[in-house]
Design an enzyme around this catalytic site. Structure first.
Site, PDB file in Angstrom:
ATOM      1  N   CYS A 171       6.300   8.407 117.702  1.00 38.05           N
ATOM      2  CA  CYS A 171       5.189   9.327 117.438  1.00 38.05           C
ATOM      3  C   CYS A 171       3.853   8.603 117.574  1.00 38.05           C
ATOM      4  O   CYS A 171       3.630   7.583 116.918  1.00 38.05           O
ATOM      5  CB  CYS A 171       5.316   9.901 116.028  1.00 38.05           C
ATOM      6  SG  CYS A 171       3.922  10.971 115.615  1.00 38.05           S
TER       7      CYS A 171
ATOM      8  N   CYS B  30      -0.861   9.840 110.605  1.00 42.80           N
ATOM      9  CA  CYS B  30      -0.087  10.781 109.794  1.00 42.80           C
ATOM     10  C   CYS B  30       0.697  10.029 108.722  1.00 42.80           C
ATOM     11  O   CYS B  30       1.345   9.021 109.001  1.00 42.80           O
ATOM     12  CB  CYS B  30       0.868  11.546 110.721  1.00 42.80           C
ATOM     13  SG  CYS B  30       2.084  12.516 109.831  1.00 42.80           S
TER      14      CYS B  30
ATOM     15  N   GLN C 290      17.376  23.589 102.540  1.00 41.19           N
ATOM     16  CA  GLN C 290      17.428  22.213 103.061  1.00 41.19           C
ATOM     17  C   GLN C 290      16.692  22.141 104.398  1.00 41.19           C
ATOM     18  O   GLN C 290      16.865  23.029 105.238  1.00 41.19           O
ATOM     19  CB  GLN C 290      18.884  21.767 103.254  1.00 41.19           C
ATOM     20  CG  GLN C 290      19.698  21.765 101.976  1.00 41.19           C
ATOM     21  CD  GLN C 290      19.243  20.712 100.976  1.00 41.19           C
ATOM     22  OE1 GLN C 290      18.539  19.759 101.324  1.00 41.19           O
ATOM     23  NE2 GLN C 290      19.631  20.893  99.726  1.00 41.19           N
TER      24      GLN C 290
ATOM     25  N   TYR D  33      19.579  24.367  88.933  1.00 41.16           N
ATOM     26  CA  TYR D  33      18.572  24.203  89.980  1.00 41.16           C
ATOM     27  C   TYR D  33      19.189  24.774  91.272  1.00 41.16           C
ATOM     28  O   TYR D  33      19.206  24.121  92.316  1.00 41.16           O
ATOM     29  CB  TYR D  33      18.184  22.736  90.173  1.00 41.16           C
ATOM     30  CG  TYR D  33      17.824  22.005  88.902  1.00 41.16           C
ATOM     31  CD1 TYR D  33      16.527  22.010  88.417  1.00 41.16           C
ATOM     32  CD2 TYR D  33      18.799  21.318  88.172  1.00 41.16           C
ATOM     33  CE1 TYR D  33      16.200  21.344  87.245  1.00 41.16           C
ATOM     34  CE2 TYR D  33      18.478  20.653  86.994  1.00 41.16           C
ATOM     35  CZ  TYR D  33      17.177  20.669  86.537  1.00 41.16           C
ATOM     36  OH  TYR D  33      16.867  20.000  85.385  1.00 41.16           O
TER      37      TYR D  33
ATOM     38  N   ASP E 184      21.125  20.014  91.164  1.00 40.62           N
ATOM     39  CA  ASP E 184      20.353  19.637  92.358  1.00 40.62           C
ATOM     40  C   ASP E 184      18.874  19.743  92.009  1.00 40.62           C
ATOM     41  O   ASP E 184      18.165  20.622  92.502  1.00 40.62           O
ATOM     42  CB  ASP E 184      20.745  20.601  93.495  1.00 40.62           C
ATOM     43  CG  ASP E 184      20.106  20.253  94.825  1.00 40.62           C
ATOM     44  OD1 ASP E 184      19.404  19.225  94.899  1.00 40.62           O
ATOM     45  OD2 ASP E 184      20.299  21.018  95.785  1.00 40.62           O
TER      46      ASP E 184
ATOM     47  N   CYS F 185      17.490  14.140  95.696  1.00 40.93           N
ATOM     48  CA  CYS F 185      16.614  13.763  96.806  1.00 40.93           C
ATOM     49  C   CYS F 185      15.773  12.541  96.441  1.00 40.93           C
ATOM     50  O   CYS F 185      14.993  12.076  97.268  1.00 40.93           O
ATOM     51  CB  CYS F 185      15.740  14.932  97.237  1.00 40.93           C
ATOM     52  SG  CYS F 185      14.778  15.628  95.897  1.00 40.93           S
TER      53      CYS F 185
HETATM   54  C1  SAM Z   1      16.353  20.729  95.553  1.00 37.25           C
HETATM   55  S1  SAM Z   1      16.246  22.467  95.316  1.00 37.25           S
HETATM   56  C2  SAM Z   1      17.946  22.899  95.346  1.00 37.25           C
HETATM   57  C3  SAM Z   1      18.280  24.333  95.600  1.00 37.25           C
HETATM   58  C4  SAM Z   1      19.755  24.631  95.985  1.00 37.25           C
HETATM   59  N1  SAM Z   1      20.691  23.848  95.239  1.00 37.25           N
HETATM   60  C5  SAM Z   1      19.969  24.455  97.471  1.00 37.25           C
HETATM   61  O1  SAM Z   1      20.523  23.424  97.883  1.00 37.25           O
HETATM   62  O2  SAM Z   1      19.580  25.355  98.242  1.00 37.25           O
HETATM   63  C6  SAM Z   1      15.785  22.539  93.662  1.00 37.25           C
HETATM   64  C7  SAM Z   1      15.620  23.947  93.118  1.00 37.25           C
HETATM   65  O3  SAM Z   1      15.312  23.838  91.727  1.00 37.25           O
HETATM   66  C8  SAM Z   1      14.330  24.791  91.383  1.00 37.25           C
HETATM   67  N2  SAM Z   1      13.692  24.223  90.185  1.00 37.25           N
HETATM   68  C9  SAM Z   1      12.732  23.269  90.108  1.00 37.25           C
HETATM   69  N3  SAM Z   1      12.491  22.933  88.824  1.00 37.25           N
HETATM   70  C10 SAM Z   1      13.332  23.686  88.082  1.00 37.25           C
HETATM   71  C11 SAM Z   1      13.580  23.778  86.683  1.00 37.25           C
HETATM   72  N4  SAM Z   1      12.909  23.016  85.831  1.00 37.25           N
HETATM   73  N5  SAM Z   1      14.514  24.641  86.250  1.00 37.25           N
HETATM   74  C12 SAM Z   1      15.188  25.433  87.137  1.00 37.25           C
HETATM   75  N6  SAM Z   1      15.008  25.374  88.469  1.00 37.25           N
HETATM   76  C13 SAM Z   1      14.097  24.511  88.937  1.00 37.25           C
HETATM   77  C14 SAM Z   1      13.464  24.930  92.613  1.00 37.25           C
HETATM   78  O4  SAM Z   1      12.850  26.198  92.650  1.00 37.25           O
HETATM   79  C15 SAM Z   1      14.502  24.746  93.736  1.00 37.25           C
HETATM   80  O5  SAM Z   1      15.021  25.984  94.153  1.00 37.25           O
END
Ligand code: SAM
Length: 395
Positions: free
Chosen positions: A77, A85, A232, A261, A326, A353
């Site tokens: 890039c 960037c 994702q 989550y 997650d 992550c």
């Molecule tokens: C890394 S994503 C994972 C979503 C899902 N497992 C997927 O793979 O599609 C984290 C998710 O947690 C939600 N989130 C963030 N903080 C949170 C909290 N304190 N309590 C509940 N959900 C939360 C976000 O909105 C997001 O959808």
């Protein structure tokens, strides 16, 4: 340290040491730590100090490579240079070297924060340049041009393309003039449909392309989800992680599982198959939009119940067989880990992550007798320092 003594702007010749969490390597100069970007372990480089607030460390960019690492490659890039960037950290490292750097970071975080001594391998995901990222955020500069932020800066670097994203995404927005200071959310879904929304600093978001509903495929299902909500970013990731959750959650699985989550319920769909029609899967997710998408997408699975709210404010009771969590980058934290452990699930599948947050929470589970039995790590974000890990904890 007074303003006059700050090293900001100073050039130093340094020997580059180990990689550290966050996309830089560690060097030393006059007894101080220098976090160096655009360098690789073992190199001898000239750095320019970019940030020095006094104290024991400062930040710098390698501006001249005196003795290159054998892992160094030409960055594909043109925006990947000091001051350019800030999105990619490892454009100057071969693909194998990037995975090895990330593996070192994951192993180091688990050693330092969880006391675990593991050999970590970071696995490649399919695809090449231009296949890696289906979701991007850009920002608009003072002249109405779309670009990316420079590293740790508000400066916008205008971009006509992005080497890690679906080619059409950035090329499409680069043609146009945008509202100054706006953010642009760009998504290419699995049907190749572009969804672009402009979010000005004041006023309502404006849909510029697509209908805002992304069609995705994962876990043997087709999903219709908010194109600008969480999904994702690597096109292969959702399906791969769902497959791993299915494998690790598999029998003997009783009647209850949680997906914390949970987003739109990617993992809940997998767990629902496993607990069967008489079982129960609880999804806890803070985004009301994701919960609405989840309810809609999984209406054929009445055993899945969505709860909109924060995990830390949800009273977790019962005795789930498996808990999938997650969380966002900061991790679940002690209170949530303690609350899950108090319900004594036999297995916890942790999708992470951020390896430091993973390591902290693994240590939290260890205090309740859970061992990290399996770990897989994926290069789901090539060219950046980010790495996705999935761990299986059991006791
Ligand atoms: C890394 S994503 C994972 C979503 C899902 N497992 C997927 O793979 O599609 C984290 C998710 O947690 C939600 N989130 C963030 N903080 C949170 C909290 N304190 N309590 C509940 N959900 C939360 C976000 O909105 C997001 O959808």
């Amino acid at each position: 340290m007074t303003q006059a003594q700050t090293w900001t702007g100073r050039r130093l010749e340094v020997e580059v040491g180990a990689v550290a969490h966050g996309g830089h390597c560690v060097a030393r100069a006059d007894g101080r730590v220098v976090f160096v970007r655009h360098a690789l372990p073992g190199e001898r480089v000239v750095v320019e100090v970019t940030e020095d607030k006094g104290g024991s460390f400062c930040r710098a960019d390698a501006v001249e490579v005196l003795e290159p690492s054998p892992d160094r490659v030409a960055a594909p890039c043109p925006l990947a240079h000091p001051g350019g960037c800030g999105g990619c950290d490892w454009q100057h490292a071969s693909a194998e070297a990037q995975r090895s750097l990330k593996a070192t970071v994951v192993a180091e975080q688990l050693r330092r924060l969880a006391g675990l001594d593991l050999d970590v391998e970071v696995e490649a995901l399919p695809g090449g340049l231009g296949d890696w990222r289906t979701r991007l955020r850009m920002v608009v500069d003072g002249k109405g041009r779309a670009g990316f932020r420079a590293h740790r800066s508000h400066k916008v670097v205008p971009a006509r393309r992005c080497t890690i994203a679906y080619p059409d995404l950035v090329e499409e927005v680069a043609q146009q003039h945008w509202t100054r200071g706006a953010e642009l959310d760009l998504t290419a879904d699995s049907m190749g449909q572009m969804h672009i929304v402009e979010r000005p600093q004041r006023g309502r978001p404006r849909t510029v392309s697509g209908d805002g509903v992304a069609v995705e495929r994962a876990g043997g299902r087709e999903w219709r989800v908010d194109a600008h909500g969480f999904w994702q970013v690597h096109p292969e990731a959702a399906d791969l992680y769902a497959e791993i959750v299915a494998e690790w959650a598999a029998a003997p699985l009783g009647g209850t599982a949680w997906d914390l989550y949970g987003g739109a319920g990617l993992f809940a769909a997998v767990l629902a198959e496993q607990v069967g029609p008489d079982g129960h899967v609880l999804v806890v997710e803070s985004s009301r939009g994701a919960v609405a998408d989840g309810r809609d997408n999984l209406r054929d699975l009445p055993q899945v119940r969505f709860k909109a709210g924060l995990v830390e404010e949800t009273t977790l009771t019962g005795r789930p067989d498996v808990v999938v969590l997650d969380p966002p980058r900061k991790g679940a934290g002690k209170a949530v880990v303690d609350a899950i452990a108090a319900c004594e699930p036999s297995r916890v599948i942790y999708v992470a992550c951020d390896p430091a947050a993973l390591a902290r929470d693994v240590a939290g589970f260890a205090a309740h007798g859970y061992r990290l039995e399996r770990l897989r790590a994926f290069d789901a974000f090539p060219m950046t320092h980010h790495v996705e890990c999935i761990g299986l904890l059991a006791r």
